[in-house]
Motif scaffolding. Sequence first.
Motif, PDB file in Angstrom:
ATOM      1  N   THR A 275       0.833  -1.197   0.000  1.00 54.60           N
ATOM      2  CA  THR A 275       0.000   0.000   0.000  1.00 54.60           C
ATOM      3  C   THR A 275       0.871   1.252   0.000  1.00 54.60           C
ATOM      4  O   THR A 275       2.090   1.193   0.199  1.00 54.60           O
ATOM      5  N   GLN A 276       0.245   2.387  -0.186  1.00 55.25           N
ATOM      6  CA  GLN A 276       0.964   3.662  -0.104  1.00 55.25           C
ATOM      7  C   GLN A 276       1.543   3.857   1.287  1.00 55.25           C
ATOM      8  O   GLN A 276       2.664   4.360   1.437  1.00 55.25           O
ATOM      9  N   ASP A 277       0.793   3.456   2.308  1.00 53.93           N
ATOM     10  CA  ASP A 277       1.304   3.551   3.679  1.00 53.93           C
ATOM     11  C   ASP A 277       2.552   2.687   3.858  1.00 53.93           C
ATOM     12  O   ASP A 277       3.501   3.092   4.545  1.00 53.93           O
TER      13      ASP A 277
ATOM     14  N   LEU B  42       4.689   1.913   1.519  1.00 53.29           N
ATOM     15  CA  LEU B  42       5.781   2.577   0.808  1.00 53.29           C
ATOM     16  C   LEU B  42       6.350   3.729   1.635  1.00 53.29           C
ATOM     17  O   LEU B  42       7.575   3.890   1.729  1.00 53.29           O
ATOM     18  N   MET B  43       5.479   4.513   2.252  1.00 53.15           N
ATOM     19  CA  MET B  43       5.945   5.626   3.071  1.00 53.15           C
ATOM     20  C   MET B  43       6.698   5.122   4.306  1.00 53.15           C
ATOM     21  O   MET B  43       7.685   5.730   4.734  1.00 53.15           O
TER      22      MET B  43
END
Length: 244
Positions: A214-216, A218-219
């Motif tokens: 998810t984007q989370d 990746l961050m």
Amino acid sequence: MTSSTRPSGRMADQMRQIELIAGFSAYAEGSCLTKFGNTHVLVTASIDEKVPPFLRNTGKGWVTAEYGMLPRSTHSRMDREAVRGKQSGRTQEIQRLIGRSLRAVTNLELLGERQIKIDCDVLQADGGTRTAAITGAWVALMAATERLLLNGQITRQPVTGQVAAISCGIFEKSVVLDLDYAEDSQAETDANFVLTADNGIVEVQATAEADPYTQDDLMAMLDLAKKGAGELFQHQQKALDTLS
């Protein structure tokens, strides 16, 4: 972070033992033996007073890289690629990545019409060979360009910033820093981050091996990568300090 179930017993945000030995090669204009745990890469920088044909008469220099793994750098012997007659796609991709990473922090006009060739030879592989190569390559490049300055061949330092690389990933559903082979081979997501000391991003390679991340995720990996890169920048500076 909480305790980890990583095979090495490291915490999720804990890197392997890092050692950068500048000036390891007696003959190269710049060199660095780079150790990320059991991954060992010898990096040398050689100065060539000629540029590739596409840069002739442009006033610009070039930084390029070659990468290779020694036959017994892994658990079983592999043939040298020179014996096979061609480089693998993986080898070509990694050496292009190393070159791009170094050129991102090099003013090629200040280098003049000369080329610096970076050779990265993997002596021992336990995951993260490309990140170790990039991190050590910056040290070797700096040593070589400092020699050009001392010799009066250039008047300003062409390396404009600091670059290092580190891996992150998702292993057993946890985001972890600096994967060794045991984790890399089983990770749900594997990522490599090439970062600069002034908070820039040169390249991100992040691949889901199973379910999409998810984007989370990746961050979270980026945050860990920044922490790891910060440690690597300190190691790079300390390695260069030993040359002065």
